[in-house]
Design a protein around this motif. Structure first.
Motif, PDB file in Angstrom:
ATOM      1  N   TYR A   1       0.994  -1.227  -0.008  1.00 25.39           N
ATOM      2  CA  TYR A   1      -0.017  -0.099  -0.079  1.00 25.39           C
ATOM      3  C   TYR A   1       1.017   1.111  -0.064  1.00 25.39           C
ATOM      4  O   TYR A   1       1.585   1.366   0.889  1.00 25.39           O
ATOM      5  CB  TYR A   1      -0.780  -0.170   1.254  1.00 25.39           C
ATOM      6  N   ASN A   2       1.088   1.824  -1.213  1.00 28.54           N
ATOM      7  CA  ASN A   2       1.757   3.209  -1.348  1.00 28.54           C
ATOM      8  C   ASN A   2       0.947   4.162  -0.665  1.00 28.54           C
ATOM      9  O   ASN A   2       0.075   4.677  -1.452  1.00 28.54           O
ATOM     10  CB  ASN A   2       1.906   3.383  -2.781  1.00 28.54           C
ATOM     11  N   VAL A   3       0.996   4.560   0.371  1.00 26.84           N
ATOM     12  CA  VAL A   3       0.010   5.187   1.210  1.00 26.84           C
ATOM     13  C   VAL A   3      -0.079   6.688   1.125  1.00 26.84           C
ATOM     14  O   VAL A   3       0.790   7.257   0.290  1.00 26.84           O
ATOM     15  CB  VAL A   3       0.164   5.084   2.862  1.00 26.84           C
ATOM     16  N   SER A   4      -1.151   7.469   1.694  1.00 29.15           N
ATOM     17  CA  SER A   4      -1.417   8.959   1.623  1.00 29.15           C
ATOM     18  C   SER A   4      -0.071   9.788   1.618  1.00 29.15           C
ATOM     19  O   SER A   4       0.245  10.824   0.827  1.00 29.15           O
ATOM     20  CB  SER A   4      -2.488   9.245   2.437  1.00 29.15           C
ATOM     21  N   GLY A   5       0.773   9.689   2.680  1.00 35.77           N
ATOM     22  CA  GLY A   5       1.654  10.408   3.040  1.00 35.77           C
ATOM     23  C   GLY A   5       2.747  10.267   1.773  1.00 35.77           C
ATOM     24  O   GLY A   5       3.328  11.417   1.461  1.00 35.77           O
ATOM     25  N   GLU A   6       3.071   9.268   1.547  1.00 34.46           N
ATOM     26  CA  GLU A   6       4.175   8.785   0.351  1.00 34.46           C
ATOM     27  C   GLU A   6       3.482   9.606  -1.095  1.00 34.46           C
ATOM     28  O   GLU A   6       4.304  10.237  -1.417  1.00 34.46           O
ATOM     29  CB  GLU A   6       4.026   7.481   0.013  1.00 34.46           C
ATOM     30  N   TYR A   7       2.167   9.541  -1.086  1.00 39.53           N
ATOM     31  CA  TYR A   7       1.768  10.057  -2.508  1.00 39.53           C
ATOM     32  C   TYR A   7       1.922  11.681  -2.224  1.00 39.53           C
ATOM     33  O   TYR A   7       2.174  12.384  -3.159  1.00 39.53           O
ATOM     34  CB  TYR A   7       0.073   9.858  -2.623  1.00 39.53           C
ATOM     35  N   SER A   8       1.394  12.196  -1.161  1.00 43.07           N
ATOM     36  CA  SER A   8       1.340  13.723  -0.852  1.00 43.07           C
ATOM     37  C   SER A   8       2.800  14.305  -1.002  1.00 43.07           C
ATOM     38  O   SER A   8       2.920  15.493  -1.469  1.00 43.07           O
ATOM     39  CB  SER A   8       0.667  13.997   0.469  1.00 43.07           C
ATOM     40  N   MET A   9       3.734  13.600  -0.570  1.00 44.10           N
ATOM     41  CA  MET A   9       5.108  14.284  -0.473  1.00 44.10           C
ATOM     42  C   MET A   9       5.660  14.467  -1.864  1.00 44.10           C
ATOM     43  O   MET A   9       6.208  15.288  -2.409  1.00 44.10           O
ATOM     44  CB  MET A   9       6.174  13.177   0.079  1.00 44.10           C
ATOM     45  N   VAL A  10       5.440  13.291  -2.886  1.00 46.84           N
ATOM     46  CA  VAL A  10       5.478  13.461  -4.174  1.00 46.84           C
ATOM     47  C   VAL A  10       4.931  14.460  -4.908  1.00 46.84           C
ATOM     48  O   VAL A  10       5.505  15.208  -5.627  1.00 46.84           O
ATOM     49  CB  VAL A  10       5.434  12.039  -4.851  1.00 46.84           C
ATOM     50  N   LYS A  11       3.518  14.589  -4.716  1.00 46.84           N
ATOM     51  CA  LYS A  11       2.676  15.817  -5.285  1.00 46.84           C
ATOM     52  C   LYS A  11       3.262  16.943  -4.832  1.00 46.84           C
ATOM     53  O   LYS A  11       3.384  18.027  -5.562  1.00 46.84           O
ATOM     54  CB  LYS A  11       1.311  15.535  -4.821  1.00 46.84           C
ATOM     55  N   ALA A  12       3.632  17.235  -3.560  1.00 49.10           N
ATOM     56  CA  ALA A  12       4.148  18.558  -3.127  1.00 49.10           C
ATOM     57  C   ALA A  12       5.358  19.068  -3.784  1.00 49.10           C
ATOM     58  O   ALA A  12       5.519  20.257  -3.946  1.00 49.10           O
ATOM     59  CB  ALA A  12       4.133  18.434  -1.540  1.00 49.10           C
ATOM     60  N   ALA A  13       6.439  17.737  -3.802  1.00 50.27           N
ATOM     61  CA  ALA A  13       7.736  18.406  -4.472  1.00 50.27           C
ATOM     62  C   ALA A  13       7.326  18.511  -5.939  1.00 50.27           C
ATOM     63  O   ALA A  13       8.213  19.507  -6.385  1.00 50.27           O
ATOM     64  CB  ALA A  13       8.569  17.053  -4.150  1.00 50.27           C
ATOM     65  N   ALA A  14       6.830  17.809  -6.685  1.00 44.36           N
ATOM     66  CA  ALA A  14       6.381  18.161  -8.016  1.00 44.36           C
ATOM     67  C   ALA A  14       5.804  19.383  -8.229  1.00 44.36           C
ATOM     68  O   ALA A  14       6.431  20.145  -9.062  1.00 44.36           O
ATOM     69  CB  ALA A  14       5.479  16.857  -8.554  1.00 44.36           C
ATOM     70  N   ALA A  15       4.690  19.775  -7.270  1.00 48.50           N
ATOM     71  CA  ALA A  15       4.346  20.997  -7.539  1.00 48.50           C
ATOM     72  C   ALA A  15       5.312  22.097  -7.403  1.00 48.50           C
ATOM     73  O   ALA A  15       5.140  23.278  -7.977  1.00 48.50           O
ATOM     74  CB  ALA A  15       3.154  21.135  -6.471  1.00 48.50           C
ATOM     75  N   ASN A  16       6.372  21.874  -6.447  1.00 50.60           N
ATOM     76  CA  ASN A  16       7.250  22.995  -6.348  1.00 50.60           C
ATOM     77  C   ASN A  16       8.326  22.903  -7.447  1.00 50.60           C
ATOM     78  O   ASN A  16       9.237  23.837  -7.245  1.00 50.60           O
ATOM     79  CB  ASN A  16       8.031  22.891  -4.795  1.00 50.60           C
ATOM     80  N   GLY A  17       8.404  21.975  -8.357  1.00 46.32           N
ATOM     81  CA  GLY A  17       9.280  21.888  -9.223  1.00 46.32           C
ATOM     82  C   GLY A  17      10.572  21.240  -8.819  1.00 46.32           C
ATOM     83  O   GLY A  17      11.702  21.393  -9.461  1.00 46.32           O
TER      84      GLY A  17
END
Length: 323
Positions: free
Chosen positions: A267-283
């Protein structure tokens, strides 16, 4: 001197000798259904993840089917919560309604029903509570009742995530007695008390109102104990096993894969998902590259299937790779 680079010279050669691959068939997409109407609430801590009411959930299900993702993991958010989590085992509860809706309208989609009380209890814990203590044995009949209710609604698989001792045996006995001998149990056997679950608790409205879950979820420091948990659940009748979270626990997945010959899901959980999304949003990172690298790491560690909030993105990335 060995020339390892001979097999790395072109994309075609790298693909030809690749040891592990990620396919859309490997993906399981978590969905949140909330009681009410005309609701599509984005989860603030999980970009592009929403709570859907039953009358709008087809918006997401259509995308899942179009992407050829084979399975969803369903979480329900009731309007009413009480100390016993009665909405969890109500045959007309929001999750049961959603299971029936999916099986009627998307019969080819595998529906995995999460079995736990935390989304349905007023205190937010995964079991019954007495004087601040989470009760183990008294919780088992309610979990069993919930599993049977989900199977009656049409769930293809039930997945106990509560981490009560003995729950797999209780579910198996109740399912068999109710005539659901062919309903598999996917057990969250190695579920750790992780800090990576924070965004999920926003999505499911399941944060505990007092204390924490460390008395029933596993200590992150313990690896050998995870093997005992898995062995116990298999002896009690589990058909498949979940290791959760994924990225910080790939060693657990690797060891479990070597010890037990059953289907394993991570289970690739929510915090793992959100960290990737946040880092990607910041470039700061290349989202596509990082997500696919994370997926292959899970497969390399031994996961047969991956529960991930990235599932729709991964399906799109893989399609782009094939073009």
């Amino acid at each position: 001197m060995r020339r390892f680079r001979r097999l790395r010279q072109t994309p075609q050669m790298r693909s030809f000798v690749r040891e592990n691959e990620v396919s859309v068939k490997d993906l399981i997409y978590p969905l949140f259904v909330i009681e009410g109407s005309n609701i599509k609430n984005e989860v603030p801590s999980m970009p592009n993840i929403y709570q859907y009411s039953l009358d709008r959930i087809d918006e997401e299900l259509d995308k899942v089917v179009a992407a050829k993702i084979p399975a969803i993991l369903l979480f329900g958010i009731p309007e009413h919560k009480d100390e016993k989590g009665s909405g969890a085992y109500d045959d007309n509860g929001i999750t049961q309604q959603c299971v029936r809706h999916i099986k009627e309208n998307y019969p080819g989609l595998i529906v995995i029903a999460d079995v736990c009380l935390c989304e349905y209890t007023s205190h937010g814990h995964c079991g019954l509570v007495c004087e601040g203590h989470i009760l183990n044995d008294e919780t088992l009949p309610l979990l069993a009742k919930m599993a049977v209710s989900m199977a009656k609604a049409g769930a293809d698989i039930v997945a106990p995530s509560d981490m009560m001792d003995g729950r797999v045996a209780a579910l198996r006995e109740a399912l068999d007695e109710a005539g659901f001998i062919d309903t598999p149990i996917l057990s969250y056997s190695a579920k750790f008390a992780s800090g990576y679950y924070g965004p999920f608790r926003d999505a499911a409205g399941s944060a505990p109102h007092f204390g924490d879950r460390k008395s029933y979820q596993m200590d992150p420091a313990n690896g050998r104990e995870a093997m005992r948990e898995i062995e116990d659940d298999l002896e009690e009748g589990a058909d498949m096993i979940i290791v959760k979270p994924a990225l910080a626990y790939l060693d657990i997945m690797k060891e479990a894969r070597e010890c037990f010959d059953v289907p394993f899901i991570t289970y690739n959980v929510s915090g793992e998902y959100s960290m990737v999304k946040a880092a990607a949003a910041n470039g700061w990172i290349d989202e596509k590259r990082i997500v696919l690298e994370n997926m292959i790491a899970m497969k390399r560690a031994g996961a047969d299937r991956i529960i991930t909030y990235h599932a729709l993105d991964v399906a799109r990335f893989l399609e782009e790779e094939d073009v």
